[in-house]
Design an enzyme around this catalytic site. Structure first.
Site, PDB file in Angstrom:
ATOM      1  N   SER A   1      22.617 135.578  15.522  1.00  0.00           N
ATOM      2  CA  SER A   1      22.222 134.232  15.094  1.00  0.00           C
ATOM      3  C   SER A   1      23.019 133.196  15.875  1.00  0.00           C
ATOM      4  CB  SER A   1      22.402 134.103  13.577  1.00  0.00           C
ATOM      5  OG  SER A   1      21.783 132.947  13.082  1.00  0.00           O
ATOM      6  N   ALA A   2      23.786 132.336  15.196  1.00  0.00           N
ATOM      7  CA  ALA A   2      24.578 131.346  15.925  1.00  0.00           C
ATOM      8  C   ALA A   2      25.611 132.018  16.825  1.00  0.00           C
ATOM      9  CB  ALA A   2      25.268 130.391  14.955  1.00  0.00           C
TER      10      ALA A   2
END
Length: 539
Positions: free
Chosen positions: A209-210
């Site tokens: 994800s991030a």
């Protein structure tokens, strides 16, 4: 997995001694791995200043009084997600890594190294929620895992002219402090991982994800450096992408000004007074104010130092691909089959309207990018078939497309269209949930974003069923182990960049001809702002 622990003393040569833990299987007492946490990689720094590397004579402790490395790394103050705010462990001095090491003697040359960056929209998370016991003790993977903590949200990604002038006064850049923290931890890994038996010449940077978004930016920065300063050999981008050219300073300044207003700090004050007041605000109050404004997402800025102002232009014109090819980088990347569900839950639009959707997206991306996207997705300002509302369906759909589905394919296109061979790119798709994911993510959400954490981390402290181990090991973790080792043929099975290795819902492995490719190319090619971050002709 039920485990027991006992203290483990480890010599770091000139860096002194540390005491971590050895994890063992509770039923057999078989050692699984060693764990060392809260290892400092940088010196404490003032709020919105760069952290400094450890001096050459820094020592973690003596044999008689070793550095205690048994608790988690510091946690940057952060908002909650799907639960109450947990303030335990909060510290702006979060410049520490957690390190997981296989048991036994290292192979010739040292263990391969997986530098893993945690996710959380760049707004929350820490390395403390991850366990390497199953991955290192019960799977084919034999690698050292380094997980850094880093500054998040307003603490890690605030930018303004005031901060720029303040940083210049001490010879620093400003903004993107979270990225600089990650880089400092990566440099610490290169310089010190040999003390744990690791191979500094065999480092893979990965993230979810991030953390995957961060991985892309770490790779981009690494490729901008001379070859002798480069660290990264391979990268894993799990469920994310470059997304969009980060905001330029004028839009970042608007966010800064909104924060001042939320804290009742007059904008007309001298720069030094504004910063002094901001730095004096306690973390909890600052965080509450930061998340209360229209611009509540604190993300990177195209500062020209860590993030090139021409980053997306370099994707389009082939300069990024050229450096990628010259360094012979290998890339493993992909997605789950239902990314939008979880994405739709993060700070959703406040109202069920197109205007509210636009406002929410502007908190994330440049305004020009948002307007071009909305014109492309909703040319008649109406919801298309299959979407029932703006604040959930539309938001989750367009957010997941930007963060994963469409722009990840744009990245692949930018590489292969400028000469990067298909054999350098390993694509996957996860359509299977393992049962232990139910402890955190409701089963009715399907194979949504983050359900495959339990796959990539072999249960992440939970227990995979035997049939799941066989399926996951065959489909993804066996090939991942060979990827991390640097093997030339990892047995992926795809023949072109348009194909994806699929872990199917029934546990079988397949090769899928990418059914989203043409639509992704329509988004990538039809929205100029996504490519170069500048105003250009509307559709």
């Amino acid at each position: 997995m039920q485990t027991t622990t006992k203290p483990h003393l480890h010599s770091l040569s000139h860096r002194g001694y540390i005491q971590g833990l050895t994890f063992s299987a509770a039923t057999t007492n078989t050692p699984l791995c060693h764990f060392f946490s809260n290892l400092r990689y940088g010196l404490p720094a003032q709020r919105w200043r760069r952290a400094s590397p450890l001096p050459s004579d820094y020592s973690y402790g003596t044999k008689e009084e070793p550095g205690k490395c048994e608790k988690g790394a510091g946690v940057c103050p952060q908002p909650a997600f799907l639960g109450p705010v947990d303030r335990s462990g909060w510290s702006e001095d979060c410049f520490q890594v957690n390190v997981w090491v296989p048991v036994g003697d290292a192979p010739e040359g040292g263990w391969p190294v997986l530098f893993y960056i945690h996710g959380g929209w760049l707004q929350f998370g820490s390395p403390n929620g991850f366990s390497g016991t199953g991955l290192l003790g019960d799977s084919p993977v034999n690698t050292i895992i380094v997980m850094p903590a880093y500054r998040l949200n307003v603490f890690g990604f605030l930018y303004s002219s005031e901060l720029e002038h303040d940083a210049a006064s001490v010879g620093e850049t400003t903004g993107n402090h979270g990225f600089w923290d990650q880089r400092l931890a990566l440099e610490w890994t290169r310089d010190n991982i040999g003390l744990f038996g690791g191979n500094k010449e065999n480092i893979t940077v990965a993230g979810y994800s991030a953390g995957a978004y961060s991985t892309f930016h770490q790779l981009t920065y690494d490729l901008s450096l001379p070859a002798q300063q480069s660290i990264i050999k391979r990268a894993c981008i799990w469920s994310n992408s470059p997304a969009a050219q980060p905001k330029y300073p004028p839009e970042a300044q608007s966010q800064f000004n909104a924060l001042l207003t939320a804290l009742n700090i007059p904008i007309i004050l001298p720069d030094s007074e504004k910063l002094a007041r901001l730095r004096a605000v306690d973390p909890d109050t600052l965080l509450i104010a930061a998340t209360s404004t229209q611009f509540h997402q604190y993300r990177p800025t195209s500062d020209g130092a860590f993030v090139s102002r021409d980053l997306f232009k370099s994707l389009e014109n082939g300069k990024f691909a050229q450096r990628f090819k010259e360094r012979n980088i290998k890339l493993l990347l992909g997605e789950t089959c239902n990314e939008p569900k979880l994405y739709s839950l993060w700070f959703p639009p406040k109202d069920n309207t197109l205007d509210a959707l636009r406002t929410r997206l502007i908190a994330e991306y440049p305004t020009s990018t948002v307007d071009a996207l909305l014109a492309l997705y909703y040319p008649d300002n109406k919801l298309p078939p299959g979407q029932e509302n703006w604040d959930s369906d539309a938001f989750g759909h367009i957010y997941a497309d930007m963060q994963v589905y469409k722009i990840q394919r744009g990245l692949i296109h930018s590489l292969v269209s400028h000469g990067v061979p298909d054999s350098s790119i390993y694509r996957y798709r996860v359509e299977m949930r393992v049962k232990c994911a139910e402890k955190q993510i409701p089963i009715e959400w399907g194979v949504t974003h983050a359900t495959d954490h339990f796959i990539w981390f072999w249960g992440n402290g939970e227990v995979l069923e035997e049939r799941e181990k066989e399926a996951v090991g065959r489909a993804l973790i066996g090939p991942l182990a060979r990827f991390l080792d640097g093997d030339g043929d990892i047995g992926w099975g795809t023949q072109s960049h348009r194909q994806m290795r699929v872990l199917k819902g029934d546990g079988e492995v397949g090769i899928w001809e990418d059914g989203f490719w043409d639509e992704a190319m329509r988004v990538w090619g039809a929205v100029p702002e996504i490519r170069d971050g500048k105003e250009s002709a509307r559709l």
